[in-house]
Each structure stands twice: as structure tokens, then as C-alpha cells.
Design an enzyme around this catalytic site. Structure first.
Site, PDB file in Angstrom:
ATOM      1  N   HIS A 189       0.835  -1.214   0.000  1.00  0.00           N
ATOM      2  CA  HIS A 189       0.000   0.000   0.000  1.00  0.00           C
ATOM      3  C   HIS A 189       0.867   1.260   0.000  1.00  0.00           C
ATOM      4  O   HIS A 189       0.468   2.300  -0.521  1.00  0.00           O
ATOM      5  CB  HIS A 189      -0.915   0.027   1.228  1.00  0.00           C
ATOM      6  CG  HIS A 189      -2.060  -0.943   1.149  1.00  0.00           C
ATOM      7  ND1 HIS A 189      -3.198  -0.694   0.421  1.00  0.00           N
ATOM      8  CD2 HIS A 189      -2.231  -2.170   1.699  1.00  0.00           C
ATOM      9  CE1 HIS A 189      -4.034  -1.722   0.539  1.00  0.00           C
ATOM     10  NE2 HIS A 189      -3.479  -2.634   1.307  1.00  0.00           N
ATOM     11  N   ASP A 196      -7.309  -2.701  -1.292  1.00  0.00           N
ATOM     12  CA  ASP A 196      -8.209  -3.575  -0.535  1.00  0.00           C
ATOM     13  C   ASP A 196      -9.581  -3.418  -1.170  1.00  0.00           C
ATOM     14  O   ASP A 196     -10.079  -2.303  -1.319  1.00  0.00           O
ATOM     15  CB  ASP A 196      -8.250  -3.175   0.935  1.00  0.00           C
ATOM     16  CG  ASP A 196      -6.930  -3.459   1.638  1.00  0.00           C
ATOM     17  OD1 ASP A 196      -6.121  -4.218   1.071  1.00  0.00           O
ATOM     18  OD2 ASP A 196      -6.719  -2.925   2.737  1.00  0.00           O
ATOM     19  N   TYR A 224      -7.228 -15.775   5.607  1.00  0.00           N
ATOM     20  CA  TYR A 224      -5.929 -15.203   5.968  1.00  0.00           C
ATOM     21  C   TYR A 224      -6.199 -14.179   7.080  1.00  0.00           C
ATOM     22  O   TYR A 224      -7.184 -13.439   6.995  1.00  0.00           O
ATOM     23  CB  TYR A 224      -5.282 -14.526   4.750  1.00  0.00           C
ATOM     24  CG  TYR A 224      -3.883 -14.020   5.012  1.00  0.00           C
ATOM     25  CD1 TYR A 224      -2.792 -14.885   4.944  1.00  0.00           C
ATOM     26  CD2 TYR A 224      -3.658 -12.684   5.338  1.00  0.00           C
ATOM     27  CE1 TYR A 224      -1.516 -14.435   5.188  1.00  0.00           C
ATOM     28  CE2 TYR A 224      -2.373 -12.223   5.598  1.00  0.00           C
ATOM     29  CZ  TYR A 224      -1.306 -13.098   5.522  1.00  0.00           C
ATOM     30  OH  TYR A 224      -0.037 -12.640   5.781  1.00  0.00           O
ATOM     31  N   HIS A 227      -8.269 -10.681   7.011  1.00  0.00           N
ATOM     32  CA  HIS A 227      -8.719 -10.458   5.631  1.00  0.00           C
ATOM     33  C   HIS A 227     -10.060 -11.139   5.342  1.00  0.00           C
ATOM     34  O   HIS A 227     -10.307 -11.611   4.231  1.00  0.00           O
ATOM     35  CB  HIS A 227      -7.644 -10.923   4.632  1.00  0.00           C
ATOM     36  CG  HIS A 227      -6.489  -9.980   4.546  1.00  0.00           C
ATOM     37  ND1 HIS A 227      -5.575  -9.833   5.562  1.00  0.00           N
ATOM     38  CD2 HIS A 227      -6.109  -9.094   3.586  1.00  0.00           C
ATOM     39  CE1 HIS A 227      -4.676  -8.920   5.214  1.00  0.00           C
ATOM     40  NE2 HIS A 227      -4.975  -8.465   4.025  1.00  0.00           N
ATOM     41  N   ASP A 229     -12.924  -9.518   5.657  1.00  0.00           N
ATOM     42  CA  ASP A 229     -13.918  -8.537   5.214  1.00  0.00           C
ATOM     43  C   ASP A 229     -13.476  -7.767   3.969  1.00  0.00           C
ATOM     44  O   ASP A 229     -14.102  -6.795   3.570  1.00  0.00           O
ATOM     45  CB  ASP A 229     -14.262  -7.560   6.348  1.00  0.00           C
ATOM     46  CG  ASP A 229     -13.044  -6.776   6.819  1.00  0.00           C
ATOM     47  OD1 ASP A 229     -11.919  -7.068   6.350  1.00  0.00           O
ATOM     48  OD2 ASP A 229     -13.221  -5.872   7.660  1.00  0.00           O
ATOM     49  N   HIS A 230     -12.371  -8.198   3.367  1.00  0.00           N
ATOM     50  CA  HIS A 230     -11.928  -7.587   2.105  1.00  0.00           C
ATOM     51  C   HIS A 230     -10.917  -8.510   1.446  1.00  0.00           C
ATOM     52  O   HIS A 230     -10.434  -9.456   2.077  1.00  0.00           O
ATOM     53  CB  HIS A 230     -11.306  -6.210   2.356  1.00  0.00           C
ATOM     54  CG  HIS A 230      -9.971  -6.251   3.052  1.00  0.00           C
ATOM     55  ND1 HIS A 230      -9.839  -6.370   4.422  1.00  0.00           N
ATOM     56  CD2 HIS A 230      -8.710  -6.211   2.563  1.00  0.00           C
ATOM     57  CE1 HIS A 230      -8.552  -6.393   4.743  1.00  0.00           C
ATOM     58  NE2 HIS A 230      -7.852  -6.303   3.633  1.00  0.00           N
ATOM     59  N   HIS A 232      -7.240  -8.252  -0.367  1.00  0.00           N
ATOM     60  CA  HIS A 232      -6.090  -7.401  -0.670  1.00  0.00           C
ATOM     61  C   HIS A 232      -5.450  -7.918  -1.957  1.00  0.00           C
ATOM     62  O   HIS A 232      -5.157  -9.104  -2.076  1.00  0.00           O
ATOM     63  CB  HIS A 232      -5.091  -7.468   0.499  1.00  0.00           C
ATOM     64  CG  HIS A 232      -3.736  -6.914   0.165  1.00  0.00           C
ATOM     65  ND1 HIS A 232      -3.301  -5.687   0.606  1.00  0.00           N
ATOM     66  CD2 HIS A 232      -2.719  -7.432  -0.594  1.00  0.00           C
ATOM     67  CE1 HIS A 232      -2.074  -5.470   0.142  1.00  0.00           C
ATOM     68  NE2 HIS A 232      -1.699  -6.508  -0.596  1.00  0.00           N
TER      69      HIS A 232
END
Ligand SMILES: [Zn+2]
Length: 262
Positions: A189, A196, A224, A227, A229-230, A232
Site C-alpha cells: 500500500h 483492498d 488469511y 482479511h 472482510d476484504h 487485498h
């Protein structure tokens, strides 16, 4: 895409004409000047130059499974294959040659600031409220360039999911922002290389699975840690400025995606 008042007027005029006249107006060749970038020659394997590099940024999301399109300005087999997948996805003649039909589609997709139709610089620079492109390990210009490639990959991912909207919940982060949100110390990022992503219309596993074909060498999703809720996605393989090796790293165990093995 350049929205041209004159062109719009011509279309409106054409609509008012009988069939034969419409065909004549629509078929008239238009010299195209795009607000972002205009290609001036047909590109095939063996060509090189900045026009190839510009093309590579835009087809980076059509790299194919586990692969990437190097942004090296050389039109090699991988670039040709990516152009072919792009053409297939958009219903064009799939010959792997970038000519008028391919450029017309790219002009249609790109905004005047060179971002693809469904993503914007503002959306990719939303970390901690938008801090511009400085404050990371790279120059602001390099970071922004990376973010542009990220967006073209996201556009491809969106297309792969059936033109279903994707939401970017975090894109570029300055070091201060990355610390604030508890990001990894050398997070992609920071480089403008990561996004994301969430979706209201596709499951996170659908997103993570599709991303494997869209040039993303880093994918982390459901199963993972942190992760669920999104998803990456990033371009770590292209990143020569970070401390990690240029390899693929995928993990979304709940989606059947292992540690870079699927
Ligand atoms: Zn992330």
C-alpha cells in the site's frame, strides 16, 4: 474518453436521418485525439517504445493465470497474449495486435487523466482521508504511476467478474497512514501497488479467485488473518523497491487459495 460536443451533435443529427444516411455518418473515419494518450502506430511483437509501455500499463490486468506483464516497453509474447485476452474480453477480433479497434476500446475506457472508466485517483488515494501521493518510500510521481497500473488491473478484475462494481476500501497509504491503520511495515500500500477490495455483488472468494488471472501477484483474502472482510490485491512482483523478493504470494484458505500454490 474525450467527450466531444461536436461529435455528440453529429450523433444527434445522424439519429434524425434515414437509414442510409446514418450508415454514411457513422462509418466516416474519425481522426481520434484522446484526452489522455493517443497511439500513432499499430503495435505488434518486436516493437518497442513508450507507446508499448503505455499499452502495457493498460493491459496489465490481462496477464493470465499467475503471470504479469512487465512494463518494459518491449512488445513480447506476454504483451501479445495480454492484448489478446483484452480483445477477447471486450468482444474484439482477438489477434494480439494493437491496432485501431484495440485503441478505440482503450480510448473509450480511459478518462482524460488516464485512469480507467470505473476507478479514479481519488478512490486509490483514500487512505486516512487522502494525503496525496507523497509520504511513502517512492516519489509522488512513481507512486501515482503505480496506482494507475493498479487501477487498470482492477478494471480488468471488474470486467472478469462480469462488469460488477468493486469498491476500494484502502489504496495508497503514506507511512503515517500505514502506521495509523496498523499496516505491515513494508506494505505494498505504501508504494501505490495495492488495493483492498470489497464488492456488494460478488463474494470475496469470487474476487480473490478471479484476481489470480488479472496480474495480481499478491492476493490475501478470507481465511488469511484480518482479511475476512476484504480482499487485498497487489503487484509485489513488479516492485523492485521493497524488501521482499519478486515472487507471487497468495493466501485465501477459505477460498481454496493456498500460499502461492494455486
Ligand atoms: Zn491491503
Amino acid at each position: 474518453m474525450r467527450v466531444n460536443t461536436l461529435k455528440r451533435a453529429a450523433i444527434a443529427f445522424a439519429l434524425a436521418l434515414p437509414g442510409a444516411a446514418i450508415a454514411a455518418v457513422v462509418a466516416a473515419p474519425a481522426a481520434h485525439a484522446d484526452g489522455c494518450y493517443t497511439w500513432n502506430r499499430t503495435l505488434t511483437q518486436g516493437r518497442s517504445g513508450d507507446d508499448v509501455r503505455q499499452l502495457q500499463i493498460r493491459v496489465a490486468g490481462w496477464a493470465g493465470n499467475r503471470d504479469i506483464v512487465e512494463n518494459d516497453g518491449r512488445y513480447g509474447p506476454k504483451t501479445a497474449a495480454a492484448v489478446k485476452r483484452f480483445q477477447q474480453a471486450y468482444g474484439l477480433r482477438a489477434d494480439g495486435i494493437a491496432g485501431p479497434q484495440t485503441y478505440a476500446k482503450l480510448y473509450q475506457l480511459q478518462d482524460n487523466d488516464c485512469t480507467p472508466a470505473h476507478f479514479s485517483y481519488g478512490e486509490l488515494d483514500n487512505g486516512c482521508g487522502g494525503s496525496g501521493w507523497s509520504g511513502g518510500p517512492l516519489s509522488a510521481a512513481q507512486t501515482k504511476q503505480n496506482a494507475l497500473r493498479t487501477m487498470w488491473k482492477l478494471e480488468a478484475l471488474r470486467k472478469s467478474l462480469g462488469d460488477k462494481p468493486l469498491n476500494v476500501s484502502s489504496g495508497f497509504r503514506s507511512r503515517a497512514c500505514n502506521n495509523q491503520v496498523g499496516g505491515a511495515s513494508d506494505s505494498q500500500h505504501l508504494y501505490g501497488n495495492a488495493a483492498d477490495v470489497t464488492s456488494r455483488t460478488s463474494s470475496l472468494c469470487q474476487v480473490a479467485r478471479a484476481a489470480r488471472n488479472n496480474g495480481f501477484s499478491g492476493i490475501y483474502g478470507p481465511g488469511y488473518p484480518d482479511h475476512d472482510d476484504h480482499v487485498h490485491v497487489d503487484s509485489r512482483r513488479e516492485n523492485n523497491s521493497d524488501s521482499s523478493s519478486n515472487t507471487t504470494s497468495w493466501s485465501a484458505p477459505d477460498c481454496g487459495i493456498g500460499a502461492g500454490n494455486d
